[in-house]
Design a protein around this motif. Structure first.
Motif, PDB file in Angstrom:
ATOM      1  N   GLY A  86       0.373  -0.739  -0.639  1.00  0.00           N
ATOM      2  CA  GLY A  86      -0.282   0.057  -0.282  1.00  0.00           C
ATOM      3  C   GLY A  86       0.680   1.561   0.059  1.00  0.00           C
ATOM      4  N   ARG A  87       2.486   1.235   0.340  1.00  0.00           N
ATOM      5  CA  ARG A  87       2.840   2.451  -0.240  1.00  0.00           C
ATOM      6  C   ARG A  87       3.960   2.377  -1.436  1.00  0.00           C
ATOM      7  NH1 ARG A  87       4.914   3.643   6.373  1.00  0.00           N
ATOM      8  NH2 ARG A  87       3.341   3.727   7.158  1.00  0.00           N
ATOM      9  N   ARG A  88       4.246   3.330  -1.825  1.00  0.00           N
ATOM     10  CA  ARG A  88       5.527   3.934  -3.389  1.00  0.00           C
ATOM     11  C   ARG A  88       6.833   3.134  -2.852  1.00  0.00           C
ATOM     12  NH1 ARG A  88       3.588   8.423  -6.175  1.00  0.00           N
ATOM     13  NH2 ARG A  88       5.305   7.557  -7.688  1.00  0.00           N
ATOM     14  N   GLY A  89       7.664   3.445  -3.318  1.00  0.00           N
ATOM     15  CA  GLY A  89       9.116   2.846  -2.557  1.00  0.00           C
ATOM     16  C   GLY A  89       9.513   1.637  -1.798  1.00  0.00           C
ATOM     17  N   THR A  90       9.956   2.142  -1.273  1.00  0.00           N
ATOM     18  CA  THR A  90      11.187   1.004  -0.513  1.00  0.00           C
ATOM     19  C   THR A  90      11.912   2.258   0.536  1.00  0.00           C
ATOM     20  OG1 THR A  90      13.070   1.867  -1.422  1.00  0.00           O
ATOM     21  CG2 THR A  90      11.593  -0.522  -2.490  1.00  0.00           C
TER      22      THR A  90
END
Length: 964
Positions: free
Chosen positions: A74-78
């Motif tokens: 549910g979150r973009r990126g790392t």
């Protein structure tokens, strides 16, 4: 008895948090942790390892290395897991292909700027960079290191000898204990952050940009020795590579096992892992589970343990007929027989009270207990005293009278909850540096500080902290200043009346309030006496009364006065007036100077008290020990050290057993001490080195260091910590065994087989230790007394529901000026103290590399006082008092006020105590070290007395060659 099992020291990545439980999923595993916990720590709690380099659980999350990235549904990126707090229902993936690829790329960049000399690197096998490269599966590096704006292969950047190419910065070996190799720095910032967050010195920064970035200790031209670095070792411990590393590791190799023990320096009582390579001690690492130090250390505990193997150490017993004879090495049996025969002969000729003992605050509880038992059960008298009386006996008397117990009220963790701190007569950054680091951290978080001290100590103003108020009182006027603070609180109605009515004797309070409200105690009326600005004092009183949780920390600058006990009672009055007792963040806290000052008091080392602070006159108390020991105990209190010396000069006190104490250097009025020792017929010194007292000894029994023994120390917060044997005793015996052998040579018949058996006897006879045994200490790590049936796991905070004596007692504190007065001949006031790198009389620290920071005692004098005497920086000066004189070099500084001079007492060639008088506290005989009227004038070198003393010492230390 089972061995202590060291808990797994796994670094959890970020600090623990306290909050409501939050449940999330990490790699399919449900994890519940407190709110605010990082994803990195939550994974560690679940047993899932996430690679990291810049993160450590004793530092706040930084998020610079990018090695700990994860994916969150549910979150973009790392995001970096160290800086990402958990949320309910969060789903985290720590090992996806995307994450693994990023980590490998990050590690490649780190390795590209790092020497590939792992096989010969001193950190091989103990290098986090090496470990993390393996964890991410890095097997080769595509990048090359920069050179002149281009790239070059790593192996070409080093010459055939393996030394650094000129493009690389040179090693900095200036510090005696660790080296700095900038070529291996990965700029993780951990050392910089440890210096800021843990130590609070702010000595390190990052200089340069990009590939040129490196750690710097101050300005470009500074090395570590010349910088503000205090050599606490926090940066070395934090470093994940060989950039900052102990020289002992480079020399001795990587340790392979550890023993947890307790530092034998100051009263903080830091826990350490003594890390071994075979039977060789390689390094001391602060133990993260140590409840006094929480994984931190100072230069003494961390590095200054080399005295244990110093060439000066005496390892064989020695005897001589007269103190003018050279020493002769003998067997243990011969030395003990010689000592026992002489002592019994003296008792037969002069009476059973003609001999006595002196115990040490550097020895364990068990050893100290046996020494006072030797006096009472074998010698048949109560002639037992200790250096604890010479420094902190007013604490025992003052707090015993007001609160009902002779010890501090809090644990060190309590400082994290305080809002206003009063530091009076103490210099924590030098005397108790690990506690000082915790205090400075709390001050940076917003707590306010009031310093009451004649000197401008470091806490008054240091990087990122400053005191709200500094009250630079004139030495000897503590009582007047404390009473003026109380006067403001009472007359302005700032006291906590509800607390006083509920917890204290109201009638006594009203009597005290009438006394303290008298205008003669006002800041304005006392200003001419104390030298303290009335407005500043009033502001300080208001801050302490209404600033929130108020805690008072004090040291020898309170107790070592003719009114030391009165000041302690005045401090207790302040705490009760404001309701600052019985909860976290408050209290009255004596900072004990030596590692076991508290314990030596607890163990009955005073001539009038049996273990547990019970008066020897009490028949019911004597009965407890008479039944345990099978002897009759004298009901009359014995002699204190000054009384022993007086009686020796008079010819009635003839024999002394002195364990671990150097009274000729540490006690006041050196000439009188020397006269008393010289008048005795049998002085037995039991110590590591031929100290100053041994100049007058007839028997020398070689002692063992803290590394060579089992036992316990009790620190300033009443914490009983285990001391564990790291190496076998180099002299053949631990100190408790030597005392037992002496007792048995005199017919005692003692049969202790281990210090654990001695602790069993202590617990059986001493109520506050009733629940203490080694099994509990192994299980809990440490406990704070009272530990008994009512408090089976100890007592971190005292007086929570009521005072130990019932109702708190307000005591009238009338100021009585000391008999030591300034005048035309002696117009200045001398006060004394300590410095960070040295400890007490310096017997240990002077035999380590710590002398690089302090090779001699100096006299601090204000530039105004120096100018009128024609003195310049570094001049030899004569320091004279009514008691004696010495010479030392001058140091011009405005840290002291005009009219006040200051010196340390770590070096015997200065013998600062030849200056101090025999005035002492009215209640306890604690010497008045802190107020001596002196004159300072130019000198051309050591005084006649110093030269005579040096010649006598050299003569007294001759040792005959061992017989073939």
């Amino acid at each position: 008895m089972k061995d202590f099992i060291i808990p797994k020291d796994r670094d959890m990545g970020t600090p623990a948090k306290v909050g409501a439980p939050v449940t999330l999923e990490i790699d399919g595993v449900a994890v519940t942790v407190p709110e605010g916990t990082s994803v990195l720590r939550a994974a560690a709690e679940a047993g899932i390892s996430i690679p990291k380099l810049c993160a450590s659980d004793n530092l706040e999350a930084f998020g610079s290395c990018r090695l700990c990235v994860v994916e969150i549904e549910g979150r973009r990126g790392t995001p970096a897991s160290c800086t990402t707090p958990v949320t309910p229902g969060m789903v985290v993936h720590t090992g996806s292909s995307k994450v693994r690829k990023i980590r490998k790329g990050v590690m490649e960049l780190y390795i590209s700027d790092h020497p590939l000399d792992c096989l010969t690197c001193s950190a091989n096998g103990d290098c986090e960079l090496q470990d993390m490269a393996g964890a991410v599966g890095l097997r080769d590096v595509r990048y090359e290191a920069p050179k002149d704006g281009g790239m070059v292969n790593h192996f070409e950047a080093r010459n055939t000898s393996g030394e650094a190419n000129p493009e690389w910065l040179p090693k900095d070996d200036s510090n005696p204990y660790f080296s700095y190799d900038p070529s291996k720095c990965i700029v993780c910032n951990r050392c910089v952050r440890a210096c800021e967050e843990v130590q609070g010195t702010f000595a390190l920064t990052i200089q340069g940009r990009g590939f040129d970035s490196r750690v710097s200790a101050g300005n470009a031209d500074d090395d570590f020795l010349a910088s503000d670095c205090v050599s606490c070792g926090a940066c070395v411990q934090a470093c994940p590579t060989a950039t900052l590393q102990e020289k002992s590791i480079i020399e001795l190799g990587t340790p392979d096992r550890s023993v947890v023990t307790t530092c034998a320096y100051c009263g903080v009582g830091c826990s350490f892992k003594a890390e071994m390579n075979g039977d060789t001690l390689v390094r001391m690492v602060p133990y993260k589970h140590g409840k006094a130090n929480r994984g931190h250390s100072c230069v003494k505990g961390r590095f200054a343990y080399g005295y244990a193997h110093h060439n000066d150490r005496i390892l064989k017993p020695m005897i001589r007929e007269r103190i003018t004879d050279p020493w002769q090495e003998v067997s243990w049996d011969e030395a003990l027989s010689f000592a026992a025969t002489r002592l019994r002969s003296l008792q037969a000729q002069y009476g059973k009270k003609s001999i006595g003992v002196i115990t040490s605050s550097r020895c364990t509880n068990e050893e100290t207990y046996l020494v006072q038992k030797l006096a009472r059960a074998v010698f048949g008298n109560n002639n037992t005293d200790t250096c604890a009386r010479v420094c902190h006996s007013p604490t025992g008397y003052g707090l015993g009278q007001t609160f009902g117990t002779s010890a501090g009220t809090q644990d060190f963790d309590s400082v994290e909850h305080t809002d206003v701190v009063v530091v009076i007569g103490a210099n924590p950054t030098d005397g108790h540096p690990v506690f000082a680091s915790r205090l400075k951290k709390r001050l940076r978080a917003g707590a306010k500080l009031i310093v009451i001290d004649p000197r401008r100590i470091d806490l008054v103003k240091s990087p990122h902290i400053s005191a709200a108020h500094h009250l630079p009182l004139r030495p000897g006027t503590n009582v007047a200043v404390v009473s003026a603070l109380a006067h403001v609180i009472v007359t302005e109605g700032l006291m906590d009346e509800d607390f006083i009515r509920a917890r204290c004797d109201w009638d006594e309070f009203q009597h005290y309030a009438e006394f303290i409200s008298n205008p003669r105690h006002s800041p304005e009326a006392t200003a001419m006496l104390t030298g303290v600005d009335p407005a500043e004092l009033r502001a300080a009183a208001r801050l302490f009364a209404h600033g929130g949780n108020g805690a008072i920390y004090y040291g020898l600058g309170v107790t070592e006065h003719s009114q030391g006990s009165t000041t302690v009672m005045g401090i207790a009055n302040l705490a009760m007036l404001t309701g600052n007792i019985g909860r976290p963040g408050v209290g009255v806290n004596p900072l004990r100077g030596q590692n076991n000052v508290q314990g030596s008091c607890d163990m009955g080392s005073f001539p009038h008290e049996l273990p547990g602070y019970r008066h020897v006159k009490g028949p019911e108390v004597r009965a407890v020990f008479e039944e345990a020991w099978g002897v009759e105990i004298d009901a009359e209190p014995g002699l204190r050290i000054p009384n022993m010396l007086d009686a020796a000069v008079d010819g009635t006190f003839k024999g002394l057993y002195c364990q671990g104490e150097d009274i000729l250097q540490s006690d006041p009025d050196t000439k009188h001490v020397a006269a008393g020792l010289a008048a005795m017929d049998c002085v037995i010194v039991h110590d590591l080195f031929l100290n100053e007292t041994a100049n007058y000894a007839h028997v020398f029994l070689p002692g063992s260091t803290f590394l060579e023994k089992d036992g316990t120390f009790t620190n300033a917060e009443r914490r009983i910590n285990r001391v564990r044997k790291v190496i076998p005793p180099l002299n053949g015996y631990a100190d408790w065994e030597i005392t037992q052998m002496l007792a048995n040579a005199m017919g005692a018949g003692w049969t202790y087989s281990h210090p654990a058996r001695i602790m069993e006897e202590i617990a059986a006879t001493t109520p506050s230790f009733a629940g203490v045994d080694y099994a509990l200490l192994e299980e809990k790590g440490s406990v704070q007394w009272p530990c008994n049936e009512a408090h089976p796991e100890g007592t971190p905070l005292m007086h929570v529901d009521g005072f130990m004596r019932g109702k708190g007692r307000f005591i009238v504190t009338e100021y009585v000026a000391t008999d030591e007065k300034t005048g035309p001949r002696f117009p200045l006031l001398l006060t004394t103290g300590r410095i960070l790198s040295q400890y007490n009389v310096g017997a240990q620290t002077r035999r380590t590399a710590n002398v690089v920071w302090h090779e001699e005692d100096l006299l601090e004098i204000h530039p105004h006082d120096a100018e009128v005497r024609g003195l310049k920086e570094g001049d030899w000066v004569r320091l004279a008092s009514r008691a004696g004189e010495t010479t030392l070099r001058a140091m011009l500084t405005d840290r002291v006020s005009p009219g006040v001079v200051y010196t340390t007492f770590h070096h015997p060639d200065t013998q600062a105590n030849v200056i101090t008088t025999d005035y002492s506290d009215w209640a306890t005989n604690c010497p008045e070290y802190k107020v001596t009227a002196v004159q300072v004038s130019l000198s051309n070198g050591p005084s006649d007395w110093q030269e005579d003393y040096a010649a006598q010492a050299a003569q007294a230390r001759r040792i005959l060659p061992a017989a073939e």
